[in-house]
Design a protein around this motif. Structure first.
Motif, PDB file in Angstrom:
ATOM      1  N   VAL A   1       2.636   0.327  -1.264  1.00  0.00           N
ATOM      2  CA  VAL A   1       3.875   0.679  -0.586  1.00  0.00           C
ATOM      3  C   VAL A   1       4.916  -0.371  -0.963  1.00  0.00           C
ATOM      4  CG1 VAL A   1       5.004   0.754   1.685  1.00  0.00           C
ATOM      5  CG2 VAL A   1       2.770   1.814   1.389  1.00  0.00           C
ATOM      6  N   SER A   2       6.124   0.074  -1.252  1.00  0.00           N
ATOM      7  CA  SER A   2       7.236  -0.860  -1.438  1.00  0.00           C
ATOM      8  C   SER A   2       8.044  -0.902  -0.156  1.00  0.00           C
ATOM      9  CB  SER A   2       8.147  -0.402  -2.584  1.00  0.00           C
ATOM     10  OG  SER A   2       7.458  -0.421  -3.800  1.00  0.00           O
ATOM     11  N   CYS A   3       8.434  -2.109   0.249  1.00  0.00           N
ATOM     12  CA  CYS A   3       9.255  -2.297   1.444  1.00  0.00           C
ATOM     13  C   CYS A   3      10.385  -3.244   1.077  1.00  0.00           C
ATOM     14  CB  CYS A   3       8.408  -2.876   2.581  1.00  0.00           C
ATOM     15  SG  CYS A   3       9.335  -3.242   4.085  1.00  0.00           S
ATOM     16  N   ILE A   4      11.608  -2.749   1.206  1.00  0.00           N
ATOM     17  CA  ILE A   4      12.769  -3.548   0.862  1.00  0.00           C
ATOM     18  C   ILE A   4      13.598  -3.778   2.123  1.00  0.00           C
ATOM     19  CG2 ILE A   4      14.875  -3.678  -0.526  1.00  0.00           C
ATOM     20  CD1 ILE A   4      12.158  -1.327  -1.609  1.00  0.00           C
ATOM     21  N   VAL A   5      13.841  -5.038   2.440  1.00  0.00           N
ATOM     22  CA  VAL A   5      14.674  -5.407   3.587  1.00  0.00           C
ATOM     23  C   VAL A   5      16.113  -5.500   3.085  1.00  0.00           C
ATOM     24  CG1 VAL A   5      15.156  -7.187   5.316  1.00  0.00           C
ATOM     25  CG2 VAL A   5      12.777  -6.611   4.722  1.00  0.00           C
ATOM     26  N   ILE A   6      17.000  -4.763   3.742  1.00  0.00           N
ATOM     27  CA  ILE A   6      18.388  -4.638   3.295  1.00  0.00           C
ATOM     28  C   ILE A   6      19.315  -5.278   4.329  1.00  0.00           C
ATOM     29  CG2 ILE A   6      20.210  -2.994   2.670  1.00  0.00           C
ATOM     30  CD1 ILE A   6      17.782  -1.042   2.005  1.00  0.00           C
TER      31      ILE A   6
ATOM     32  N   TYR B   1      17.907  -3.636   7.949  1.00  0.00           N
ATOM     33  CA  TYR B   1      17.005  -2.499   8.075  1.00  0.00           C
ATOM     34  C   TYR B   1      16.091  -2.514   6.862  1.00  0.00           C
ATOM     35  CZ  TYR B   1      20.512  -0.295   5.034  1.00  0.00           C
ATOM     36  OH  TYR B   1      21.383  -0.012   4.028  1.00  0.00           O
ATOM     37  N   ALA B   2      15.055  -1.714   6.892  1.00  0.00           N
ATOM     38  CA  ALA B   2      14.093  -1.702   5.792  1.00  0.00           C
ATOM     39  C   ALA B   2      13.949  -0.296   5.237  1.00  0.00           C
ATOM     40  CB  ALA B   2      12.743  -2.232   6.254  1.00  0.00           C
ATOM     41  N   LEU B   3      13.709  -0.235   3.968  1.00  0.00           N
ATOM     42  CA  LEU B   3      13.431   1.000   3.257  1.00  0.00           C
ATOM     43  C   LEU B   3      11.991   0.948   2.760  1.00  0.00           C
ATOM     44  CD1 LEU B   3      14.102   3.606   1.624  1.00  0.00           C
ATOM     45  CD2 LEU B   3      14.910   2.085  -0.194  1.00  0.00           C
ATOM     46  N   VAL B   4      11.230   1.966   3.087  1.00  0.00           N
ATOM     47  CA  VAL B   4       9.871   2.096   2.572  1.00  0.00           C
ATOM     48  C   VAL B   4       9.906   3.176   1.503  1.00  0.00           C
ATOM     49  CG1 VAL B   4       7.543   2.899   3.131  1.00  0.00           C
ATOM     50  CG2 VAL B   4       8.680   1.271   4.625  1.00  0.00           C
ATOM     51  N   GLU B   5       9.330   2.874   0.366  1.00  0.00           N
ATOM     52  CA  GLU B   5       9.381   3.791  -0.781  1.00  0.00           C
ATOM     53  C   GLU B   5       8.073   3.672  -1.555  1.00  0.00           C
ATOM     54  OE1 GLU B   5      10.838   6.663  -2.986  1.00  0.00           O
ATOM     55  OE2 GLU B   5      12.188   5.822  -1.506  1.00  0.00           O
ATOM     56  N   ASN B   6       7.825   4.649  -2.388  1.00  0.00           N
ATOM     57  CA  ASN B   6       6.668   4.638  -3.299  1.00  0.00           C
ATOM     58  C   ASN B   6       5.342   4.448  -2.566  1.00  0.00           C
ATOM     59  OD1 ASN B   6       8.395   4.994  -5.493  1.00  0.00           O
ATOM     60  ND2 ASN B   6       8.678   2.803  -5.742  1.00  0.00           N
ATOM     61  N   VAL B   7       5.151   5.234  -1.527  1.00  0.00           N
ATOM     62  CA  VAL B   7       3.877   5.226  -0.797  1.00  0.00           C
ATOM     63  C   VAL B   7       2.889   6.035  -1.632  1.00  0.00           C
ATOM     64  CG1 VAL B   7       2.700   5.889   1.332  1.00  0.00           C
ATOM     65  CG2 VAL B   7       5.090   5.124   1.401  1.00  0.00           C
ATOM     66  N   VAL B   8       1.828   5.393  -2.066  1.00  0.00           N
ATOM     67  CA  VAL B   8       0.875   6.085  -2.943  1.00  0.00           C
ATOM     68  C   VAL B   8      -0.532   5.535  -2.752  1.00  0.00           C
ATOM     69  CG1 VAL B   8       1.362   4.557  -4.902  1.00  0.00           C
ATOM     70  CG2 VAL B   8       0.412   6.828  -5.328  1.00  0.00           C
ATOM     71  N   THR B   9      -1.485   6.438  -2.806  1.00  0.00           N
ATOM     72  CA  THR B   9      -2.903   6.080  -2.772  1.00  0.00           C
ATOM     73  C   THR B   9      -3.612   6.835  -3.887  1.00  0.00           C
ATOM     74  OG1 THR B   9      -2.847   5.714  -0.391  1.00  0.00           O
ATOM     75  CG2 THR B   9      -5.009   6.054  -1.365  1.00  0.00           C
ATOM     76  N   ASP B  10      -4.486   6.146  -4.584  1.00  0.00           N
ATOM     77  CA  ASP B  10      -5.321   6.786  -5.598  1.00  0.00           C
ATOM     78  C   ASP B  10      -6.006   7.991  -4.961  1.00  0.00           C
ATOM     79  OD1 ASP B  10      -7.756   7.402  -7.105  1.00  0.00           O
ATOM     80  OD2 ASP B  10      -7.432   5.519  -8.174  1.00  0.00           O
ATOM     81  N   GLU B  11      -5.984   9.115  -5.640  1.00  0.00           N
ATOM     82  CA  GLU B  11      -6.524  10.359  -5.082  1.00  0.00           C
ATOM     83  C   GLU B  11      -7.968  10.211  -4.603  1.00  0.00           C
ATOM     84  OE1 GLU B  11      -5.901  13.295  -8.121  1.00  0.00           O
ATOM     85  OE2 GLU B  11      -3.738  13.347  -7.762  1.00  0.00           O
ATOM     86  N   LYS B  12      -8.754   9.383  -5.283  1.00  0.00           N
ATOM     87  CA  LYS B  12     -10.165   9.207  -4.915  1.00  0.00           C
ATOM     88  C   LYS B  12     -10.356   8.417  -3.620  1.00  0.00           C
ATOM     89  CE  LYS B  12     -11.220   8.925  -9.768  1.00  0.00           C
ATOM     90  NZ  LYS B  12     -11.163   7.864 -10.755  1.00  0.00           N
ATOM     91  N   TYR B  13      -9.297   7.758  -3.154  1.00  0.00           N
ATOM     92  CA  TYR B  13      -9.402   6.877  -1.985  1.00  0.00           C
ATOM     93  C   TYR B  13      -8.569   7.365  -0.799  1.00  0.00           C
ATOM     94  CZ  TYR B  13     -11.679   3.587  -5.113  1.00  0.00           C
ATOM     95  OH  TYR B  13     -12.556   2.981  -5.978  1.00  0.00           O
ATOM     96  N   ARG B  14      -8.030   8.562  -0.885  1.00  0.00           N
ATOM     97  CA  ARG B  14      -7.177   9.066   0.196  1.00  0.00           C
ATOM     98  C   ARG B  14      -7.998   9.411   1.430  1.00  0.00           C
ATOM     99  NH1 ARG B  14      -2.974  12.527  -3.569  1.00  0.00           N
ATOM    100  NH2 ARG B  14      -2.059  10.641  -4.487  1.00  0.00           N
ATOM    101  N   GLY B  15      -7.335   9.338   2.590  1.00  0.00           N
ATOM    102  CA  GLY B  15      -7.988   9.685   3.846  1.00  0.00           C
ATOM    103  C   GLY B  15      -8.843   8.578   4.429  1.00  0.00           C
ATOM    104  N   ARG B  16      -8.728   7.376   3.915  1.00  0.00           N
ATOM    105  CA  ARG B  16      -9.544   6.249   4.391  1.00  0.00           C
ATOM    106  C   ARG B  16      -8.734   5.185   5.123  1.00  0.00           C
ATOM    107  NH1 ARG B  16     -13.435   5.204  -0.855  1.00  0.00           N
ATOM    108  NH2 ARG B  16     -13.826   7.402  -1.310  1.00  0.00           N
ATOM    109  N   GLY B  17      -7.427   5.436   5.312  1.00  0.00           N
ATOM    110  CA  GLY B  17      -6.609   4.506   6.085  1.00  0.00           C
ATOM    111  C   GLY B  17      -5.918   3.429   5.275  1.00  0.00           C
ATOM    112  N   TYR B  18      -6.037   3.459   3.947  1.00  0.00           N
ATOM    113  CA  TYR B  18      -5.443   2.404   3.136  1.00  0.00           C
ATOM    114  C   TYR B  18      -3.911   2.451   3.161  1.00  0.00           C
ATOM    115  CZ  TYR B  18     -10.232   2.027   1.451  1.00  0.00           C
ATOM    116  OH  TYR B  18     -11.593   1.890   1.374  1.00  0.00           O
TER     117      TYR B  18
END
Length: 130
Positions: free
Chosen positions: A45-50, A60-77
């Motif tokens: 996850v990218s988090c930019i404080v502006i 304020y903060a912007l959260v962008e590019n939230v991504v999880t490897d498909e094989k690891y999704r659904g595990r809370g990462y």
């Protein structure tokens, strides 16, 4: 990691890429949050404080590019990465965090709602630059 998001290829290692990485790494307001399993990055996850001139000068903060490897999704990462972004934002004195998604997938939208984000307070508009 970003090939699991929307990128199709990994960028070539060029001077421009090296400079961009150096710029990001030296920016105290730009945070790339990673989750690692057995030495492999599985979520990010990218988090930019502006900085901000309103709300009592609170950023304020912007959260962008939230991504999880498909094989690891659904595990809370990704949830853990988003919570870490929240902590960074809170520590920086931010009054809000915002996140936009292009996904229309109900499970993705529900994931963000479970993470504490809502889709009712603001309306997002995007103007793409070609």
């Amino acid at each position: 990691m970003y090939t699991h998001l929307h990128e199709k290829t990994i960028p070539q290692n060029t001077d421009d890429l090296e400079k961009l990485i150096d710029d990001i790494m030296s920016d105290e307001n730009y945070h790339i949050i990673l989750c690692e399993v057995d030495g492999k990055i599985v979520s990010s996850v990218s988090c930019i404080v502006i900085k901000n001139l309103t709300r009592g000068l609170r950023p304020y903060a912007l959260v962008e590019n939230v991504v999880t490897d498909e094989k690891y999704r659904g595990r809370g990462y990704a949830s853990a990465c988003l919570e870490y972004a929240y902590n960074i934002s809170e520590d920086a004195g931010c009054y809000k965090i915002f996140l936009m998604t292009g996904s229309k997938n109900e499970s993705t939208l529900n994931f963000y709602k479970r993470a504490g984000y809502n889709d009712t307070d603001k309306t997002a508009f995007i103007r793409w630059i070609e």
